[in-house]
Each structure stands twice: as structure tokens, then as C-alpha cells.
Enzyme design. Structure first.
Site, mmCIF file in Angstrom:
data_model
loop_
_atom_site.group_PDB
_atom_site.id
_atom_site.type_symbol
_atom_site.label_atom_id
_atom_site.label_comp_id
_atom_site.label_asym_id
_atom_site.label_seq_id
_atom_site.Cartn_x
_atom_site.Cartn_y
_atom_site.Cartn_z
ATOM 1 N N HIS A 29 -9.718 0.705 3.792
ATOM 2 C CA HIS A 29 -8.285 0.634 3.467
ATOM 3 C C HIS A 29 -7.552 -0.499 4.172
ATOM 4 O O HIS A 29 -6.392 -0.360 4.577
ATOM 5 C CB HIS A 29 -7.599 1.961 3.806
ATOM 6 C CG HIS A 29 -7.949 3.093 2.880
ATOM 7 N ND1 HIS A 29 -8.370 2.901 1.587
ATOM 8 C CD2 HIS A 29 -7.928 4.445 3.084
ATOM 9 C CE1 HIS A 29 -8.597 4.075 1.018
ATOM 10 N NE2 HIS A 29 -8.349 5.034 1.908
ATOM 11 N N HIS A 79 -2.208 6.494 -2.972
ATOM 12 C CA HIS A 79 -3.018 7.498 -2.275
ATOM 13 C C HIS A 79 -2.258 8.822 -2.124
ATOM 14 O O HIS A 79 -2.339 9.480 -1.080
ATOM 15 C CB HIS A 79 -3.427 6.963 -0.899
ATOM 16 C CG HIS A 79 -4.729 7.490 -0.394
ATOM 17 N ND1 HIS A 79 -4.904 8.805 -0.027
ATOM 18 C CD2 HIS A 79 -5.926 6.882 -0.188
ATOM 19 C CE1 HIS A 79 -6.143 8.981 0.410
ATOM 20 N NE2 HIS A 79 -6.789 7.828 0.314
ATOM 21 N N GLU A 106 -7.205 8.315 -6.949
ATOM 22 C CA GLU A 106 -6.862 6.930 -6.639
ATOM 23 C C GLU A 106 -7.481 5.965 -7.657
ATOM 24 O O GLU A 106 -8.674 5.698 -7.622
ATOM 25 C CB GLU A 106 -7.364 6.575 -5.241
ATOM 26 C CG GLU A 106 -7.012 7.581 -4.168
ATOM 27 C CD GLU A 106 -7.948 7.482 -2.973
ATOM 28 O OE1 GLU A 106 -8.255 6.347 -2.544
ATOM 29 O OE2 GLU A 106 -8.413 8.536 -2.502
#
Length: 352
Positions: free
Chosen positions: A108, A178, A317
């Protein structure tokens, strides 16, 4: 359509953190934060007309800084994992920050990725637009990259999320949303009693660190088969590598999206029989990472006033395939100067 903006908190540097509230004529309401350009709350009605907040989140603005679950936010510069934090563009190799699997891989965008940055938010027409500029070399990524996330709440009870980026040097980019859904209402228990359908025939094989091997495996005959809706909890404890590696679902399904871009294709439908709430998700992204909140325990206190537990929410996602820069058979995640990265996600809120 109503849009309100107010100061919600302040960073440690003293900068105001703004909270935006969007509400349509039907009472569907969404709250958005400048921390991570994220969704904080979302109220939608059940089949009896009762409204609940159906996304997980925290009571305080600063709780969103550095949280493990990436709650509701926009991870980047590259969402999901990159093996050993290493990739190449042409003959040039790059090393990213290592922040997962005991410091072996990149996740991420690193500990100070886009999800943990304060974006600049503003109201533009009927949308809220967040902007963040990532300098050349941030977390190891090449190029100065300017990213925007546009949230548009429609009177048709849908929420459009449009993500764009430009760069001044060849780089990689993968943005997603998210948000964790619980259609019974946040803080109301786990989501194992939710039904899920995924519009995909294949999923990505991974190693025990959830790094893709490069193989695209068929879902048929496995617990990964959601081509027809089934309960999330039906197979989640099956003796199956992908489920053991992730302690639940934390895998990427390969979507049959439009290769030419532009058209949004259905990715998934999440529903809860007891409330009648349904969320449909469409996208032009090639992958759908499904994460059943397997490690929510220990995150900041929820808006409900209590601690969230594992499996209390599910994140759906829409994104590029994880580790795409290291797999020639995956759709490219490279962005070049002069190009515009454009990807969209659309959430439809219904009752049945």
C-alpha cells in the site's frame, strides 16, 4: 444534493483536517476525510426505510493516520503488494520501502503511503475532489506524481469514485478504495452472514506472503468460486492454501473488464438478507481484492464506541493486479509522462 465542509481535527503539525458530508434527496449520506482521501461514514436504508452507517470507521480524525486496516482510504502510490519492494522500468531498477511480512515486501505504498497523508479537499460542483502530490523519490517511487480522487454522489443512490494521476517521470501507479462494508451497520458483528457474488472466473495464486506467483487459477471447484452468490462464511475456514495464508479471504480475482477502458463492468454484489441491503460494484479496473477484515483486531476504537474484531467488515478493492510490475502477463501499471491514469469505481446502493 447537499455538500457540507467542516473542520474535523488537526494534524500534529497543526493543519486542519476537513470532513465533507454529501447527502442526496433520498437521504443517502456519505462522509469523506482529507486523511487518505477516504470514506468515513455512509448511511443507507434497509428494506424498511431505516438508515444505518454501513462502513467501518473511527470516531477521531487522527485515528486514521497510520492505522493498520487502511480504513476507508485511498492506498498508493501502489495499492496492495510488490514483492521485495523491487521493480524495474526498462533498464532502471527501483527499491521501495519494505513494510510487510517482517520487512520483506512493500504494501500500500509503504508506511507513509497515500493513505497516511493529508490530501487537499475541495467542493467542485456536485463532487468532492481530493488532491495529493507525491514528490520524486517518496517511498522509493520515481517521478513527481499528482493524484486526484473525485467522489460524486448521484441521486440514483450511487457513488462514483474517479481516480486520476499524472507524472513527470516513468513510474507505477495503482489506486483503489479501501472501504470496509457491514450491511447490518458498523459495529453490529461480523460479515460472515453476508452473501457475495464476484464476476470472475479466475483468481491469483500466491505464496504464503500473499505475493502472486504469476499463475491465474480457475475458481471452479474451489472455495474461491463466487460466480453464484454464497455466504462469505460458507468456505472461509476451508483447508485451502489461499485461505490459510490470509486467515480468511485476502485474494485478488481477475475481472473481465473492458480492455479498451472507459466502460464500467460489474465486479461484485454484496448483500445481506436480514436488512435487504445490497451494494453493487462496477469498475474498469482489472482486479478485485477481497479482504474479509482478517486482522481488524487491535485497530483504533470504532465509531460504535467499541473495538472492531476480525471479520467485522469486508473490503472490496477494485485495482490493478498486485505485484503487476513484476509480471509481464499482468496488465501494465506503468504511467509515462504525458499520459493520464484514469480509473473508476461505482457503488450502487439498493434494497431487496
Amino acid at each position: 444534493m447537499k455538500i457540507d465542509k467542516r473542520i474535523w481535527g488537526r494534524t500534529s503539525e497543526g493543519d486542519d483536517i476537513h470532513l465533507f458530508t454529501m447527502e442526496n434527496v433520498h437521504g443517502l449520506k456519505v462522509q469523506l476525510s482529507e486523511i487518505g482521501a477516504g470514506i468515513v461514514s455512509l448511511w443507507t436504508q434497509d428494506r424498511n426505510g431505516h438508515f444505518d452507517d454501513v462502513v467501518l470507521g473511527y470516531a477521531n480524525a487522527t485515528d486514521y493516520l497510520g492505522d493498520g486496516p487502511c480504513m476507508g482510504k485511498t492506498p498508493g502510490r501502489f495499492a496492495n503488494r510488490i514483492a521485495q519492494g523491487h521493480f524495474s522500468i526498462g533498464d532502471t531498477s527501483y527499491q521501495l520501502d519494505l513494510n510487510t511480512a517482517a520487512g520483506k515486501h512493500h504494501l500500500h505504498g509503504g508506511d507513509l503511503g497515500f493513505a497516511n497523508r493529508k490530501w487537499h479537499g475541495e467542493v467542485v460542483g456536485n463532487s468532492v475532489v481530493f488532491t495529493y502530490t507525491s514528490p520524486d523519490g517518496e517511498a522509493g517511487y520515481p517521478g513527481k506524481l499528482t493524484a486526484t480522487v473525485h467522489y460524486t454522489l448521484l441521486e440514483t443512490n450511487s457513488l462514483q469514485v474517479d481516480m486520476q494521476a499524472t507524472t513527470d517521470k516513468p513510474t507505477i501507479v495503482n489506486l483503489t478504495n479501501h472501504t470496509y462494508f457491514n450491511l447490518k451497520g458498523e459495529g453490529s458483528g461480523d460479515v460472515l452472514d453476508h452473501h457475495l457474488r464476484i464476476y470472475a472466473e479466475r483468481y491469483l495464486d500466491t505464496d504464503e506472503d500473499l505475493i502472486p506467483t504469476g499463475k491465474l487459477l480457475p475458481v471452479v471447484g474451489t472455495p474461491m468460486d463466487f460466480r453464484k452468490e454464497k455466504l462469505i462464511g460458507q468456505d472461509i475456514r476451508a483447508d485451502f492454501d489461499a485461505l490459510r495464508f490470509g486467515k480468511g479471504y485476502d485474494s485478488c480475482w481477475v475481472l473481465e473488464t473492458d480492455d479498451d477502458g472507459g466502460a464500467l463492468c460489474m465486479a461484485a454484489v454484496l448483500s445481506h438478507e436480514g436488512t435487504g441491503r445490497v451494494v453493487g460494484i462496477a469498475t474498469d479496473q482489472p482486479g478485485l481484492q477481497v479482504y474479509t477484515g482478517n486482522w481488524l483486531e487491535g485497530c483504533p476504537l470504532g465509531k460504535c464506541g467499541r473495538q472492531y474484531h476480525d471479520y467485522d467488515g469486508v473490503a472490496l478493492e477494485c485495482q490493478a493486479l498486485p505485484d503487476a510490475p513484476n509480471h509481464d502477463n499482468f496488465p501494465s501499471a506503468i504511467l509515462l509522462p504525458g499520459e493520464i491514469y484514469k480509473k473508476s469505481i461505482k457503488f450502487y446502493f439498493l434494497t431487496a
